[in-house]
Write a protein that holds these residues in place. Structure first.
Motif, PDB file in Angstrom:
ATOM      1  N   GLU A 260       0.817  -1.218   0.000  1.00 54.91           N
ATOM      2  CA  GLU A 260       0.000   0.000   0.000  1.00 54.91           C
ATOM      3  C   GLU A 260       0.849   1.267   0.000  1.00 54.91           C
ATOM      4  OE1 GLU A 260      -0.751  -0.046   4.872  1.00 54.91           O
ATOM      5  OE2 GLU A 260      -2.438  -0.059   3.468  1.00 54.91           O
ATOM      6  N   ASN A 261       2.081   1.186   0.491  1.00 54.63           N
ATOM      7  CA  ASN A 261       2.957   2.353   0.530  1.00 54.63           C
ATOM      8  C   ASN A 261       3.850   2.478  -0.701  1.00 54.63           C
ATOM      9  OD1 ASN A 261       1.935   3.031   3.059  1.00 54.63           O
ATOM     10  ND2 ASN A 261       3.527   1.904   4.150  1.00 54.63           N
ATOM     11  N   SER A 262       3.690   1.566  -1.646  1.00 52.73           N
ATOM     12  CA  SER A 262       4.532   1.585  -2.834  1.00 52.73           C
ATOM     13  C   SER A 262       3.737   2.011  -4.058  1.00 52.73           C
ATOM     14  CB  SER A 262       5.133   0.194  -3.084  1.00 52.73           C
ATOM     15  OG  SER A 262       5.839   0.159  -4.302  1.00 52.73           O
ATOM     16  N   LYS A 263       4.392   2.671  -4.992  1.00 52.31           N
ATOM     17  CA  LYS A 263       3.745   3.057  -6.247  1.00 52.31           C
ATOM     18  C   LYS A 263       3.960   2.024  -7.339  1.00 52.31           C
ATOM     19  CE  LYS A 263       7.664   6.126  -7.333  1.00 52.31           C
ATOM     20  NZ  LYS A 263       8.055   7.538  -7.557  1.00 52.31           N
ATOM     21  N   TYR A 264       4.550   0.878  -6.954  1.00 50.75           N
ATOM     22  CA  TYR A 264       4.891  -0.140  -7.941  1.00 50.75           C
ATOM     23  C   TYR A 264       4.246  -1.490  -7.646  1.00 50.75           C
ATOM     24  CZ  TYR A 264       8.593   3.209  -9.101  1.00 50.75           C
ATOM     25  OH  TYR A 264       9.290   4.328  -9.436  1.00 50.75           O
ATOM     26  N   VAL A 265       4.097  -2.269  -8.718  1.00 48.16           N
ATOM     27  CA  VAL A 265       3.721  -3.679  -8.646  1.00 48.16           C
ATOM     28  C   VAL A 265       4.868  -4.475  -9.256  1.00 48.16           C
ATOM     29  CG1 VAL A 265       2.069  -5.435  -9.374  1.00 48.16           C
ATOM     30  CG2 VAL A 265       1.268  -3.112  -8.865  1.00 48.16           C
ATOM     31  N   TRP A 266       5.296  -5.542  -8.573  1.00 51.72           N
ATOM     32  CA  TRP A 266       6.405  -6.368  -9.047  1.00 51.72           C
ATOM     33  C   TRP A 266       5.876  -7.721  -9.520  1.00 51.72           C
ATOM     34  CZ3 TRP A 266      11.964  -5.633  -7.575  1.00 51.72           C
ATOM     35  CH2 TRP A 266      12.218  -4.346  -7.074  1.00 51.72           C
ATOM     36  N   ALA A 267       6.444  -8.235 -10.619  1.00 56.11           N
ATOM     37  CA  ALA A 267       6.060  -9.549 -11.131  1.00 56.11           C
ATOM     38  C   ALA A 267       7.296 -10.289 -11.622  1.00 56.11           C
ATOM     39  CB  ALA A 267       5.047  -9.412 -12.263  1.00 56.11           C
ATOM     40  N   ASP A 268       7.383 -11.585 -11.307  1.00 52.34           N
ATOM     41  CA  ASP A 268       8.509 -12.376 -11.813  1.00 52.34           C
ATOM     42  C   ASP A 268       8.148 -13.007 -13.158  1.00 52.34           C
ATOM     43  OD1 ASP A 268       7.048 -14.737 -11.313  1.00 52.34           O
ATOM     44  OD2 ASP A 268       7.936 -15.014  -9.338  1.00 52.34           O
ATOM     45  N   GLN A 269       9.147 -13.632 -13.783  1.00 48.89           N
ATOM     46  CA  GLN A 269       8.976 -14.245 -15.108  1.00 48.89           C
ATOM     47  C   GLN A 269       9.653 -15.609 -15.140  1.00 48.89           C
ATOM     48  OE1 GLN A 269       8.855 -10.440 -18.007  1.00 48.89           O
ATOM     49  NE2 GLN A 269      10.876 -10.748 -17.092  1.00 48.89           N
ATOM     50  N   THR A 270       9.503 -16.324 -14.037  1.00 45.74           N
ATOM     51  CA  THR A 270      10.262 -17.538 -13.755  1.00 45.74           C
ATOM     52  C   THR A 270      10.055 -18.645 -14.783  1.00 45.74           C
ATOM     53  OG1 THR A 270       9.884 -16.971 -11.433  1.00 45.74           O
ATOM     54  CG2 THR A 270      10.803 -19.138 -11.886  1.00 45.74           C
ATOM     55  N   LYS A 271       8.904 -18.703 -15.420  1.00 45.67           N
ATOM     56  CA  LYS A 271       8.575 -19.828 -16.285  1.00 45.67           C
ATOM     57  C   LYS A 271       9.044 -19.658 -17.726  1.00 45.67           C
ATOM     58  CE  LYS A 271       6.565 -22.887 -15.074  1.00 45.67           C
ATOM     59  NZ  LYS A 271       7.095 -24.148 -14.485  1.00 45.67           N
ATOM     60  N   HIS A 272       9.663 -18.537 -18.064  1.00 41.12           N
ATOM     61  CA  HIS A 272      10.174 -18.363 -19.426  1.00 41.12           C
ATOM     62  C   HIS A 272      11.447 -19.198 -19.602  1.00 41.12           C
ATOM     63  CE1 HIS A 272      11.715 -16.466 -23.089  1.00 41.12           C
ATOM     64  NE2 HIS A 272      10.476 -16.008 -23.269  1.00 41.12           N
ATOM     65  N   PRO A 273      11.642 -19.836 -20.771  1.00 40.99           N
ATOM     66  CA  PRO A 273      12.806 -20.713 -20.943  1.00 40.99           C
ATOM     67  C   PRO A 273      14.139 -19.990 -21.092  1.00 40.99           C
ATOM     68  CG  PRO A 273      11.541 -20.592 -22.981  1.00 40.99           C
ATOM     69  CD  PRO A 273      10.726 -19.905 -21.924  1.00 40.99           C
ATOM     70  N   GLU A 274      14.134 -18.707 -21.504  1.00 43.04           N
ATOM     71  CA  GLU A 274      15.387 -18.000 -21.727  1.00 43.04           C
ATOM     72  C   GLU A 274      15.938 -17.433 -20.412  1.00 43.04           C
ATOM     73  OE1 GLU A 274      17.021 -17.971 -24.524  1.00 43.04           O
ATOM     74  OE2 GLU A 274      15.429 -19.130 -25.509  1.00 43.04           O
ATOM     75  N   PRO A 275      17.234 -17.690 -20.122  1.00 43.12           N
ATOM     76  CA  PRO A 275      17.813 -17.249 -18.841  1.00 43.12           C
ATOM     77  C   PRO A 275      17.669 -15.763 -18.572  1.00 43.12           C
ATOM     78  CG  PRO A 275      19.285 -18.791 -19.928  1.00 43.12           C
ATOM     79  CD  PRO A 275      18.195 -18.478 -20.918  1.00 43.12           C
ATOM     80  N   GLU A 276      17.909 -14.916 -19.572  1.00 41.09           N
ATOM     81  CA  GLU A 276      17.887 -13.480 -19.317  1.00 41.09           C
ATOM     82  C   GLU A 276      16.502 -12.975 -18.945  1.00 41.09           C
ATOM     83  OE1 GLU A 276      17.841 -13.898 -23.892  1.00 41.09           O
ATOM     84  OE2 GLU A 276      18.713 -14.930 -22.153  1.00 41.09           O
ATOM     85  N   ILE A 277      15.468 -13.739 -19.325  1.00 40.48           N
ATOM     86  CA  ILE A 277      14.105 -13.346 -18.965  1.00 40.48           C
ATOM     87  C   ILE A 277      13.688 -13.961 -17.639  1.00 40.48           C
ATOM     88  CG2 ILE A 277      11.668 -13.435 -19.650  1.00 40.48           C
ATOM     89  CD1 ILE A 277      12.602 -13.246 -22.541  1.00 40.48           C
ATOM     90  N   GLN A 278      13.976 -15.243 -17.437  1.00 40.02           N
ATOM     91  CA  GLN A 278      13.579 -15.895 -16.188  1.00 40.02           C
ATOM     92  C   GLN A 278      14.402 -15.403 -15.000  1.00 40.02           C
ATOM     93  OE1 GLN A 278      16.180 -20.071 -16.570  1.00 40.02           O
ATOM     94  NE2 GLN A 278      14.015 -20.055 -17.113  1.00 40.02           N
ATOM     95  N   GLN A 279      15.488 -14.709 -15.266  1.00 43.77           N
ATOM     96  CA  GLN A 279      16.292 -14.130 -14.206  1.00 43.77           C
ATOM     97  C   GLN A 279      15.953 -12.655 -13.958  1.00 43.77           C
ATOM     98  OE1 GLN A 279      20.311 -14.868 -15.546  1.00 43.77           O
ATOM     99  NE2 GLN A 279      20.286 -17.000 -14.858  1.00 43.77           N
ATOM    100  N   THR A 280      14.936 -12.160 -14.662  1.00 46.01           N
ATOM    101  CA  THR A 280      14.568 -10.746 -14.601  1.00 46.01           C
ATOM    102  C   THR A 280      13.154 -10.578 -14.064  1.00 46.01           C
ATOM    103  OG1 THR A 280      16.016 -10.202 -16.464  1.00 46.01           O
ATOM    104  CG2 THR A 280      14.229  -8.665 -15.993  1.00 46.01           C
ATOM    105  N   VAL A 281      12.958  -9.632 -13.169  1.00 42.78           N
ATOM    106  CA  VAL A 281      11.620  -9.265 -12.692  1.00 42.78           C
ATOM    107  C   VAL A 281      11.238  -7.925 -13.313  1.00 42.78           C
ATOM    108  CG1 VAL A 281      11.851 -10.557 -10.538  1.00 42.78           C
ATOM    109  CG2 VAL A 281      12.505  -8.137 -10.608  1.00 42.78           C
TER     110      VAL A 281
END
Length: 280
Positions: free
Chosen positions: A181-202
């Motif tokens: 509630e005190n943040s202006k952001y929403v965070w989401a992971d991308q764990t299920k993507h097969p490419e390392p650079e994407i699954q290692q990035t939020v």
């Protein structure tokens, strides 16, 4: 398959209840697993999500000798869920049906079914206030790179309740979405993507603009993935887990701490074996 009611002090089993039954398609299911159990703040009940039945069982524990269970039909296959901010409406993913299911824990009735995308998976979910739709909730998806957001305030914003407000395309499918509630952001992971650079990035989404404002590469370790972000109690930090999945590397997992305002890294807690949920 069953659920067990236990004494909270001694952990003695008091009642065992089978979850075998007829699913929402009219078929008998012998192995109907319990996906999750949730306490309801407004009643002496639990919500038991019976995965293969596609049913939400609201179990009233006020009289164990005369156990009352409302079997509420929804869709298959039930998985993770979370309450709206009033803690009245329960929002749960039906993965195989590409839907988020809504039930009223006060009236003990099914309310709505929202088609959000391919295999929604909110984890503990996220609620926040949108400038146009009012109070909303969101989910990531196992089957596509998307954050879907729907209205969840039928009293204050009835025209938007249980309808898709907007969606944000991400780079890949994920497991968890969180905010504070005190943040202006929403965070989401991308764990299920097969490419390392994407699954290692939020990805970090601005609540006001509804756009991704930053992609954070949490790790570059071989065969590692970034998963499950959680805010601290004050909302000033975000903790993201790193699973180290390479052979012999499982004890090299990390929790990476970010400043929730600047989005900059603050610290790394190393030497952890497959850290996932962080709770405060």
């Amino acid at each position: 398959p069953h659920f067990v009611i236990m004494d909270a002090v001694t952990l003695e089993p008091l009642k065992v209840v089978s979850t075998r039954g007829i699913n929402v398609d009219g078929e008998y299911v012998n192995e109907a697993r319990v996906a999750a159990v949730y306490n309801t703040p407004h009643a002496p009940t639990w919500i038991v999500a019976v995965k293969e039945l596609g049913q939400l069982w609201q179990v009233d524990y006020s009289d164990l000798d005369n156990l009352r269970i409302e079997q509420i039909n929804s869709h298959k296959y039930l998985h993770d869920g979370f309450f709206d901010p009033t803690q009245r409406y329960f929002q749960i993913a039906a993965n195989a049906s590409d839907r988020m299911e809504i039930m009223d824990s006060v009236d003990r009735k099914f309310v709505a079914s929202i088609n959000t995308g391919k295999k929604p998976h909110p984890g503990p979910g996220a609620n926040w206030v949108d400038s146009k739709c009012g109070p909303v909730a969101g989910t990531t998806h196992l089957g596509e790179g998307k954050v879907a957001v729907w209205g969840n305030d039928p009293k204050g914003s009835p025209d938007n309740a249980w309808k898709i407000c907007y969606s944000v395309e991400t780079d890949g499918p994920g497991l968890f979405i969180r905010t504070h509630e005190n943040s202006k952001y929403v965070w989401a992971d991308q764990t299920k993507h097969p490419e390392p650079e994407i699954q290692q990035t939020v990805v970090v989404i601005d609540k006001k603009t509804r756009k991704i404002v930053k992609r954070i590469r949490v790790t570059e370790m071989e065969k590692a993935v970034a998963v499950h972000q959680e805010f601290n109690k004050a909302g000033t930090e975000v903790w993201v887990s790193v699973w180290a999945r390479g052979a012999g590397d499982r004890d090299k997992g990390e929790i990476v701490v970010y400043d929730a305002e600047t989005l900059e890294e603050k610290a790394r807690i190393k030497g952890l074996e497959t850290p996932t949920g962080k709770f405060n």
